[in-house]
Design an enzyme around this catalytic site. Structure first.
Site, mmCIF file in Angstrom:
data_model
loop_
_atom_site.group_PDB
_atom_site.id
_atom_site.type_symbol
_atom_site.label_atom_id
_atom_site.label_comp_id
_atom_site.label_asym_id
_atom_site.label_seq_id
_atom_site.Cartn_x
_atom_site.Cartn_y
_atom_site.Cartn_z
ATOM 1 N N ASP A 256 32.786 86.886 95.550
ATOM 2 C CA ASP A 256 33.173 87.605 96.769
ATOM 3 C C ASP A 256 34.580 87.246 97.232
ATOM 4 O O ASP A 256 35.101 86.178 96.905
ATOM 5 C CB ASP A 256 32.217 87.236 97.910
ATOM 6 C CG ASP A 256 30.863 87.892 97.749
ATOM 7 O OD1 ASP A 256 30.575 88.413 96.661
ATOM 8 O OD2 ASP A 256 30.093 87.856 98.727
ATOM 9 N N ASP A 257 35.126 88.115 98.037
ATOM 10 C CA ASP A 257 36.335 87.869 98.845
ATOM 11 C C ASP A 257 37.655 87.993 98.079
ATOM 12 O O ASP A 257 38.711 87.851 98.659
ATOM 13 C CB ASP A 257 36.327 86.491 99.536
ATOM 14 C CG ASP A 257 35.227 86.364 100.571
ATOM 15 O OD1 ASP A 257 34.315 87.204 100.576
ATOM 16 O OD2 ASP A 257 35.273 85.420 101.367
ATOM 17 N N HIS A 307 33.318 94.908 99.452
ATOM 18 C CA HIS A 307 33.033 93.807 100.394
ATOM 19 C C HIS A 307 33.764 94.035 101.716
ATOM 20 O O HIS A 307 34.069 93.090 102.433
ATOM 21 C CB HIS A 307 33.449 92.482 99.750
ATOM 22 C CG HIS A 307 32.882 91.256 100.405
ATOM 23 N ND1 HIS A 307 31.583 91.161 100.843
ATOM 24 C CD2 HIS A 307 33.447 90.041 100.692
ATOM 25 C CE1 HIS A 307 31.375 89.961 101.366
ATOM 26 N NE2 HIS A 307 32.490 89.262 101.302
ATOM 27 N N HIS A 311 36.777 91.934 105.984
ATOM 28 C CA HIS A 311 35.801 90.844 106.086
ATOM 29 C C HIS A 311 35.334 90.548 107.503
ATOM 30 O O HIS A 311 35.118 89.397 107.884
ATOM 31 C CB HIS A 311 36.341 89.554 105.441
ATOM 32 C CG HIS A 311 35.247 88.661 104.898
ATOM 33 N ND1 HIS A 311 34.517 87.812 105.697
ATOM 34 C CD2 HIS A 311 34.747 88.521 103.661
ATOM 35 C CE1 HIS A 311 33.623 87.175 104.957
ATOM 36 N NE2 HIS A 311 33.748 87.600 103.717
ATOM 37 N N HIS A 399 32.537 82.576 95.220
ATOM 38 C CA HIS A 399 33.758 83.172 95.786
ATOM 39 C C HIS A 399 34.932 82.855 94.871
ATOM 40 O O HIS A 399 35.153 81.670 94.577
ATOM 41 C CB HIS A 399 34.025 82.604 97.185
ATOM 42 C CG HIS A 399 32.939 82.945 98.165
ATOM 43 N ND1 HIS A 399 31.768 82.226 98.242
ATOM 44 C CD2 HIS A 399 32.841 83.936 99.083
ATOM 45 C CE1 HIS A 399 31.000 82.771 99.172
ATOM 46 N NE2 HIS A 399 31.623 83.810 99.704
HETATM 47 ZN ZN ZN Z 1 32.762 87.255 101.894
#
Ligand code: ZN
Length: 436
Positions: A256-257, A307, A311, A399
């Site tokens: 993620d991210d 995603h 955020h 991540h």
């Molecule tokens: Zn995230």
């Protein structure tokens, strides 16, 4: 005849263009033209935090950006301690960064905090990297002219056209008048100046007003620049053929991210080496910064999920705002890969009916094995956590933001295969297992 105080002599601009190396490394991105992203994440019980800011290798800019970010973070943490709200406080910073004429570097920090209420702030800074100084409006336009009256007139008609119902109160009149303090928050883009206004100045929401250098011609020596071509899409997205044995165990690694220019590449290298796949839940803002990585993900048989753009915790946003976050990211990813993501992972895993509705048919994906890599930041701990608890059908959360996570992934990819697991994408996992 108007006298112009020309701050950026056109001649030196031409010379500058000709001589090339100004020490600026410019990215192929529409909204993050300069700098590498520094990014942190925290999913504590007492607060949520997602912070992104640029580091450009220009010391003056980097110091100032860090200091501004730190001030907002400190202020947020103080409020968290004092807060008695039922909702978990949330702090979010994203940014945009622009370079004009290889010389003017603009940074826009978008700050969002939700404690009892939501507050948003924007901070702008413009640095002249040739003269090594921070710029104010006086450095951009000639104050000897009637430029403020002109800006005020144009701003009023700009806003009246866009927000016809909101322009007849005192706040509007005050904050669009020909006073210099109404035009201090700005950045310089390729084609013009963009002025920013926090909520509760002109309107009760944030707003911007932009004007091109062409329109400003009588007042400025800064000129419109032809916009740079976007990273070319070269129609080579032929996914590799995969052989998945439905009778053998499988898990989905998810990151993620990102993507992160620093860490994502080594994960992709390891996936390729072991003929494995993973799913990358990217942020729209980061996707635009690393289109080459997104194209590579798809080419090598990985999956890209949405995603959101910046955020924020979606469950606390209006439906309109949730949709914006999702659609902007879908479009960013489509622009780069010619494929729309079919999966959404909401930030912090937070979902409610609004989020489900705004997903509009795309699958909401959370996880079944949380490595808490953002917290441990130790590759051995992450590897051990996964190997000790992994089971068939798991969706593993990591991540691609930290060196330790990338190192752990590089170890885990062959290790999980040795343990008998096929490494597949989330959509492939669903094909064989249905919704876990
Ligand atoms: Zn995230």
């Amino acid at each position: 005849m108007r006298t112009l105080k020309i701050v950026c002599p056109f001649l030196s601009f031409l010379l500058l263009c000709g001589c090339g190396d100004t020490g600026l490394t410019i990215n192929d991105s529409t909204k993050q033209e300069i700098g590498e992203t520094t990014q942190t994440l925290a999913m504590e019980d007492t607060y949520l935090k997602s912070v992104q800011y640029p580091q450009t290798s220009i010391a003056e800019i980097d110091d100032k950006v860090k200091q501004v970010v730190q001030t907002y973070e400190d202020n947020f943490m103080m409020q968290v301690e004092a807060a008695a709200s039922q909702q978990v406080p949330e702090f979010n910073i994203t940014y945009e960064s622009y370079v004009k004429d290889d010389r003017y570097v603009s940074i826009l920090l978008l700050i969002y905090e939700k404690i009892e209420d939501t507050q948003t702030y924007c901070e702008t800074m413009v640095f002249d990297n040739k003269d090594k100084k921070w710029m104010t409006l006086e450095d951009v336009v000639s104050m000897d002219s009637d430029v403020l009256s002109y800006l005020s007139r144009e701003a009023i008609s700009y806003f009246k056209e866009r927000y016809p119902g909101e322009c007849s109160n005192d706040a509007f009149r005050t904050h669009t008048s020909a006073a210099i303090q109404n035009f201090t928050n700005f950045i310089l883009r390729k084609d013009g100046i963009v002025f920013y206004y926090d909520n509760n100045t002109i309107f009760d929401h944030d707003t911007t007003y932009s004007i091109s250098y062409d329109e400003l011609k009588p007042y400025t020596a800064i000129r419109n620049e032809a916009s740079k071509a976007y990273v070319p899409y070269d129609d080579i997205l032929n996914e590799p053929t995969k052989h998945i044995d439905p009778d053998k165990p499988m898990v989905a690694l998810t990151f993620d991210d990102g993507p992160s220019k620093r860490y994502t590449r080594s994960i992709l290298d390891a996936l390729k080496e072991y003929n494995a796949s993973a799913t990358f839940f990217v942020l729209g803002s980061n996707a635009e910064r690393a289109p080459d990585l997104l194209q590579r993900m798809v080419m090598e048989g990985n999956e890209i999920g949405n995603h959101t753009y910046s955020h924020k915790q979606l469950t606390t946003l209006s439906k309109e705002h949730i949709e914006e976050e999702i659609i902007a990211t879908q479009e960013s990813i489509y622009g780069i890969t010619h494929t729309y993501p079919k999966l959404i992972r909401p930030p912090y895993g937070s979902k409610n009916d609004n989020v489900l509705e705004c997903a509009n048919g795309k699958r909401i994906v959370t996880w079944t094995l949380d490595t808490r890599d953002w917290q441990h930041k130790d590759s051995n701990t992450i590897v051990r956590n996964v190997c000790d608890t992994v089971k068939n059908g798991d969706i593993i959360l990591m991540h691609d933001l930290y060196a330790s996570s990338a190192q752990a992934a590089v170890i885990l990819i062959p290790r999980l295969q040795e343990m008998g697991y096929q490494l597949v994408t989330v959509s492939e996992l669903y094909t064989y297992y249905g919704q876990p």
